[in-house]
Motif scaffolding. Structure first.
Motif, PDB file in Angstrom:
ATOM      1  N   SER B 336     -21.534 -22.347 -17.018  1.00 26.61           N
ATOM      2  CA  SER B 336     -22.339 -22.403 -18.247  1.00 26.61           C
ATOM      3  C   SER B 336     -23.817 -22.547 -17.911  1.00 26.61           C
ATOM      4  CB  SER B 336     -21.881 -23.571 -19.119  1.00 26.61           C
ATOM      5  OG  SER B 336     -22.092 -24.786 -18.427  1.00 26.61           O
ATOM      6  N   HIS B 337     -24.097 -23.286 -16.863  1.00 27.51           N
ATOM      7  CA  HIS B 337     -25.493 -23.432 -16.437  1.00 27.51           C
ATOM      8  C   HIS B 337     -26.018 -22.126 -15.865  1.00 27.51           C
ATOM      9  CE1 HIS B 337     -24.982 -28.070 -16.094  1.00 27.51           C
ATOM     10  NE2 HIS B 337     -25.340 -27.689 -17.312  1.00 27.51           N
ATOM     11  N   GLN B 338     -25.154 -21.428 -15.151  1.00 29.21           N
ATOM     12  CA  GLN B 338     -25.575 -20.131 -14.609  1.00 29.21           C
ATOM     13  C   GLN B 338     -25.971 -19.191 -15.740  1.00 29.21           C
ATOM     14  OE1 GLN B 338     -22.518 -18.593 -12.002  1.00 29.21           O
ATOM     15  NE2 GLN B 338     -23.281 -19.800 -10.271  1.00 29.21           N
ATOM     16  N   ASP B 339     -25.200 -19.229 -16.818  1.00 27.15           N
ATOM     17  CA  ASP B 339     -25.526 -18.364 -17.968  1.00 27.15           C
ATOM     18  C   ASP B 339     -26.890 -18.712 -18.535  1.00 27.15           C
ATOM     19  OD1 ASP B 339     -23.181 -17.072 -17.670  1.00 27.15           O
ATOM     20  OD2 ASP B 339     -22.108 -18.189 -19.240  1.00 27.15           O
ATOM     21  N   GLU B 340     -27.134 -20.019 -18.671  1.00 22.98           N
ATOM     22  CA  GLU B 340     -28.433 -20.454 -19.214  1.00 22.98           C
ATOM     23  C   GLU B 340     -29.577 -19.987 -18.332  1.00 22.98           C
ATOM     24  OE1 GLU B 340     -29.050 -24.611 -20.120  1.00 22.98           O
ATOM     25  OE2 GLU B 340     -26.940 -24.789 -20.702  1.00 22.98           O
ATOM     26  N   VAL B 341     -29.392 -20.169 -17.024  1.00 26.96           N
ATOM     27  CA  VAL B 341     -30.453 -19.790 -16.080  1.00 26.96           C
ATOM     28  C   VAL B 341     -30.667 -18.277 -16.124  1.00 26.96           C
ATOM     29  CG1 VAL B 341     -31.056 -19.660 -13.627  1.00 26.96           C
ATOM     30  CG2 VAL B 341     -30.147 -21.785 -14.579  1.00 26.96           C
ATOM     31  N   ARG B 342     -29.552 -17.550 -16.192  1.00 24.37           N
ATOM     32  CA  ARG B 342     -29.669 -16.085 -16.247  1.00 24.37           C
ATOM     33  C   ARG B 342     -30.473 -15.656 -17.475  1.00 24.37           C
ATOM     34  NH1 ARG B 342     -24.287 -15.118 -15.318  1.00 24.37           N
ATOM     35  NH2 ARG B 342     -24.080 -14.913 -13.066  1.00 24.37           N
ATOM     36  N   ARG B 343     -30.162 -16.272 -18.614  1.00 26.96           N
ATOM     37  CA  ARG B 343     -30.902 -15.919 -19.841  1.00 26.96           C
ATOM     38  C   ARG B 343     -32.388 -16.230 -19.688  1.00 26.96           C
ATOM     39  NH1 ARG B 343     -26.347 -17.572 -22.660  1.00 26.96           N
ATOM     40  NH2 ARG B 343     -27.122 -19.701 -22.910  1.00 26.96           N
ATOM     41  N   LEU B 344     -32.648 -17.377 -19.080  1.00 28.72           N
ATOM     42  CA  LEU B 344     -34.053 -17.772 -18.878  1.00 28.72           C
ATOM     43  C   LEU B 344     -34.771 -16.772 -17.963  1.00 28.72           C
ATOM     44  CD1 LEU B 344     -36.417 -19.942 -18.920  1.00 28.72           C
ATOM     45  CD2 LEU B 344     -35.316 -20.887 -16.876  1.00 28.72           C
ATOM     46  N   LEU B 345     -34.126 -16.437 -16.856  1.00 28.45           N
ATOM     47  CA  LEU B 345     -34.776 -15.515 -15.914  1.00 28.45           C
ATOM     48  C   LEU B 345     -34.979 -14.143 -16.553  1.00 28.45           C
ATOM     49  CD1 LEU B 345     -33.021 -16.455 -12.543  1.00 28.45           C
ATOM     50  CD2 LEU B 345     -35.376 -16.940 -13.213  1.00 28.45           C
ATOM     51  N   GLU B 346     -34.055 -13.770 -17.400  1.00 32.89           N
ATOM     52  CA  GLU B 346     -34.184 -12.488 -18.089  1.00 32.89           C
ATOM     53  C   GLU B 346     -35.440 -12.500 -18.978  1.00 32.89           C
ATOM     54  OE1 GLU B 346     -30.599 -11.390 -20.072  1.00 32.89           O
ATOM     55  OE2 GLU B 346     -31.061  -9.257 -19.777  1.00 32.89           O
ATOM     56  N   GLN B 347     -35.611 -13.618 -19.680  1.00 31.24           N
ATOM     57  CA  GLN B 347     -36.808 -13.778 -20.525  1.00 31.24           C
ATOM     58  C   GLN B 347     -38.091 -13.673 -19.718  1.00 31.24           C
ATOM     59  OE1 GLN B 347     -36.061 -17.709 -22.330  1.00 31.24           O
ATOM     60  NE2 GLN B 347     -37.372 -16.979 -23.998  1.00 31.24           N
ATOM     61  N   CYS B 348     -38.025 -14.102 -18.466  1.00 31.29           N
ATOM     62  CA  CYS B 348     -39.217 -14.119 -17.598  1.00 31.29           C
ATOM     63  C   CYS B 348     -39.352 -12.829 -16.802  1.00 31.29           C
ATOM     64  CB  CYS B 348     -39.132 -15.264 -16.592  1.00 31.29           C
ATOM     65  SG  CYS B 348     -38.902 -16.877 -17.301  1.00 31.29           S
ATOM     66  N   ASP B 349     -38.512 -11.847 -17.045  1.00 30.59           N
ATOM     67  CA  ASP B 349     -38.476 -10.598 -16.256  1.00 30.59           C
ATOM     68  C   ASP B 349     -38.186 -10.879 -14.783  1.00 30.59           C
ATOM     69  OD1 ASP B 349     -39.230  -9.355 -18.615  1.00 30.59           O
ATOM     70  OD2 ASP B 349     -41.367  -9.320 -18.088  1.00 30.59           O
ATOM     71  N   MET B 350     -37.490 -11.962 -14.512  1.00 27.23           N
ATOM     72  CA  MET B 350     -37.251 -12.380 -13.126  1.00 27.23           C
ATOM     73  C   MET B 350     -35.765 -12.329 -12.751  1.00 27.23           C
ATOM     74  SD  MET B 350     -39.774 -13.513 -11.054  1.00 27.23           S
ATOM     75  CE  MET B 350     -41.501 -14.018 -11.109  1.00 27.23           C
ATOM     76  N   LEU B 351     -34.945 -11.746 -13.609  1.00 30.85           N
ATOM     77  CA  LEU B 351     -33.503 -11.786 -13.360  1.00 30.85           C
ATOM     78  C   LEU B 351     -33.141 -11.222 -11.984  1.00 30.85           C
ATOM     79  CD1 LEU B 351     -30.802 -12.588 -14.557  1.00 30.85           C
ATOM     80  CD2 LEU B 351     -30.662 -10.339 -15.635  1.00 30.85           C
ATOM     81  N   ALA B 352     -33.886 -10.197 -11.566  1.00 24.84           N
ATOM     82  CA  ALA B 352     -33.556  -9.525 -10.305  1.00 24.84           C
ATOM     83  C   ALA B 352     -33.564 -10.469  -9.103  1.00 24.84           C
ATOM     84  CB  ALA B 352     -34.528  -8.369 -10.065  1.00 24.84           C
TER      85      ALA B 352
END
Lengths: 373, 372
Positions: B336-352
């Protein structure tokens, strides 16, 4: 045991002296603005209502107002660790403390307020940061800045003297640069009371405001390094071969330091002379325990003196003599031989007259204020 | 107890990170250059053997080379006092550490070396302190500086790209100023591993060399205060209403930090992708590389497009050594934390950053980063 609370501002001249002392003495402190309820309710009354920076609350909750008194407090506790014991060094250390606190206000004010293009936005943000958070805090900040700008002119930095103030300062930078090229601190490998005095104008104003900072970096990198060093907990003297964190042996006063003091004497001596007359006149009729005026622009009159054919008119503040009196007290305590040596040295620096520039009454401290005794 | 000896240099980018850490952690230290007989006889042989800043001798005499390892040593000892424990703050803190160490070298080098009128005398003074002018047969100060200037072009700041580098940097200053207006440190009232990473480029280069320092004072005063604050032992947060010397509650990530990361992503992501490609090609060509071979600073030049210009920059394996820590920390999180972090990184254009990897691991052996 709690930390020391240091009420100060990053752009405040006298805060820089105490902050540097705390850092070098390894004392834990937290720097705070004066905007808290606690400050107004508990701290200010203990300073007889006089708000100046720096003011501290010690680890045990005692309130001490004024930089010199704060440093005195910890020097006494720490066995005077930052006072050289050798007579010439000790006397000059005390003299540099006066010079730093009182003798360099003209360049400090000129380089802060005389270069709006470089400094205004930077200063505005500092002033705005310490104003009450209201919709008109920008306007409040501007009003306060205007007040300071005008008050600062009272030290004698006005358009007519700008040329002289700059010339003297640039010469001083060169002399200091030559000294700090060879020595990490004024008296060798360890900071002294005199270094703390001098960091006051050389940090928040001359070593931090955009215009004079870039001037210092480009013209006097060794001075810039000393300013940096004075705000580091360690000796930070990597450019020097000697790692001795001690004062120079045998009461050595290097020639480079004599040159610095000679330069400072050019306006320090005539100004002190003129101011002593003015103070003596003022204090004649004052009752015991009269508070001596201090703070930007507050004085007991103005003095006029000439430096290199330029007439300077400057506010007279008795505080200069509160600090100078320590130089005199120390000198008076010396034996005849040491006195002779000190006199010879001061003569070589064109500073010997300060030994006789005394005011007619003593200034002491009562209820956290400087008062006439 | 003995003090820590910090072998460092005032103008060294990575020294600034370790120095700031030692100051904030209240660890007594002495900073000296790596020029003594003691250094060459006792320190260097167990430091890789490689002279690089920073290197320390601990209170017990242990030698540690490299800023990340120095900080890791004291973090492990102190129970990770400067790593936020909540998932989003922790991952971003580690990411900022990579960005500070590797992602801002272009502006750091450009503003140091491409403004000789403002910087030359100041830099020369520093170089002269380390290179005695009368050293026989030694390199002259001017030659040493020219060599550095040329070497620094490898990070991609060349006349053709100056406008892109400066454009991005001015935008970055604005984002940083906006963040440090509302928050004393990246994650609230307390510095983190990410703050220490970021102080690397923002102290010795961008916050101390005359040209960029005056630019920062003029355009990003709150950032200037953060730089100042990062070198003070106290929290130095007098101008903030909040006096809490702790990370933001509830794993909060302020919007100003998201804007900041979006800005950083503009060149960090394409450069990291291009560098990974370059390093992986190189690894393919050097498949017979022996285990425990020290990694090189760079293994080739990678190219990527940025706002209509092509940037050509050194591909540095070290970036992936630090990035792996982000990925490792992410992998230990609950789903669940991984999902949150993924969403956050996506918002920051940093998911990659979670997926860009190189084909061979990097570990530390005998004070060097080496191929696994």
């Amino acid at each position: 045991m709690g930390n020391i609370t240091l009420y100060g501002f990053d752009f405040s001249l006298y805060t820089g002296r105490v902050r540097s002392y705390f850092i070098k003495a390894g004392l834990s402190y937290s720097e705070r603005a004066t905007s808290s309820r606690h400050f107004w309710k508990n701290v200010l009354p203990a300073c007889s209502g006089k708000m100046t920076l720096p003011t501290i609350e010690t680890e045990s909750g005692d309130v001490i107002r004024d930089g010199a008194a704060i440093i005195d407090h910890y020097e006494e506790k720490g066995g005077h660790q930052f006072s050289p014991v050798a007579p010439k060094q000790r006397l000059l250390s005390l003299l540099f403390d006066v010079v730093g606190a009182e003798g360099l206000l003209r360049p400090a004010m000129h380089y802060r307020w005389g270069f709006p293009e470089e400094n205004h936005a930077f200063l505005h943000l500092h002033f705005a940061a310490v104003m009450p958070k209201r919709s008109d805090s920008d306007a409040l900040a501007e009003a306060q800045m205007q007040k300071m700008r005008v008050a600062c002119q009272s030290f004698g930095a006005v358009p007519e003297t700008a040329h002289l103030v700059e010339a003297l300062y640039l010469e001083l930078l060169d002399k200091l640069n030559a000294h700090f090229r060879v020595y990490p601190y004024l008296f060798g490998g360890k900071p002294s009371i005199g270094d703390f005095g001098m960091i006051a104008p050389m940090y928040a104003h001359l070593g931090r405001d955009p215009k004079p900072l870039s001037l210092m970096q480009q013209r006097a990198p060794h001075v810039f390094r000393w300013v940096e060093r004075m705000n580091r907990p360690e000796a930070d003297a990597w450019e020097f071969e000697s790692n001795d964190e001690t004062y120079l042996v045998d009461d050595t006063i290097p020639d480079t330091l004599i040159e610095v003091i000679k330069q400072i004497a050019i306006d320090f001596v005539p100004e002190t002379k003129a101011a002593s007359l003015c103070v003596n006149e003022w204090l004649r009729d004052q009752p015991e325990h009269t508070e001596v005026p201090s703070g930007v622009g507050n004085g007991v009159g103005v003095s006029t003196f000439k430096v290199r054919d330029t007439t300077i008119t400057a506010v007279v503040q008795p505080y200069r003599f509160f600090l100078l009196q320590r130089v005199h007290e120390f000198f008076d305590s010396l034996n005849a031989t040491d006195k002779g040596e000190v006199e010879v040295m001061l003569r070589a620096c064109n500073m010997h007259e300060v030994l006789n520039l005394r005011i007619d009454r003593e200034i002491g401290r009562r209820h956290n204020l400087e008062v006439l005794l | 107890m003995n003090k820590i000896t910090l072998y460092g240099f005032a103008i060294s980018l990575y020294t600034g990170r370790a120095r700031s850490y030692l100051i904030k952690a209240g660890l007594p230290h002495s900073e000296i250059p790596a020029t003594s007989a003691h250094f060459f006889q006792n320190v260097l042989p167990v430091a890789g053997p490689r002279t690089s800043y920073p290197t320390i001798e601990t209170e017990e005499g242990e030698v540690i080379r490299d800023g990340a390892a120095i900080i890791e040593h004291y973090e492990a000892k102190s129970g990770r006092q400067f790593l936020p424990s909540t998932p989003k703050q922790k991952i971003l803190s580690l990411l900022f550490d990579v960005i500070g160490a590797e992602g801002l070298l272009r502006p750091a080098m450009h503003y140091r070396w491409d403004y000789p009128e403002e910087n030359q005398a100041f830099l020369k003074y520093h170089f002269e302190c380390l290179l005695p002018a009368d050293a026989e047969g030694g390199e002259s100060t001017d030659d040493a500086m020219q060599r550095m200037r040329n070497a620094c072009q490898a990070f991609g700041a060349v006349p053709d790209t100056f406008d892109v580098v400066e454009g991005l940097y001015m935008e970055l200053l604005e984002k940083l100023a906006a963040h440090f207006t509302v928050s004393p440190y990246l994650f609230g009232g307390r510095p983190s591993i990410g703050d220490f990473g970021m102080i690397g480029p923002f102290f010795a280069h961008l916050g101390r060399d005359p040209k960029p320092l005056s630019l920062m004072q003029k355009n990003a005063y709150p950032l200037f205060r953060w730089v100042e604050r990062m070198n003070r032992a106290d929290a130095d947060i007098g101008e903030f209403d909040c006096r809490e010397e702790s990370y933001l509650l509830h794993d909060e990530i302020p919007i100003t930090l998201i804007d900041l990361l979006k800005q950083l992503a503009i060149d960090f992501i394409p450069e990291t992708e291009a560098a990974a490609g370059c390093i992986n090609r190189w690894l393919g060509q050097n498949a017979d590389l022996q285990s425990e071979t020290p990694i090189l600073r760079g293994v080739g030049q990678c190219e990527f497009a940025l706002r209509g210009k092509t940037i050509c920059a050194l591909a540095q394996p070290y970036r992936f050594y630090l990035l792996k820590r982000v990925q490792d920390a992410f992998n230990t999180l609950a789903e669940s934390h991984q999902d949150e972090v993924r969403r956050l990184l996506e918002q920051c254009d940093m998911l990659a950053v979670l997926d860009i990897t190189i084909d061979r691991g990097i570990v530390r052996r005998n004070n060097r980063e080496v191929w696994q």
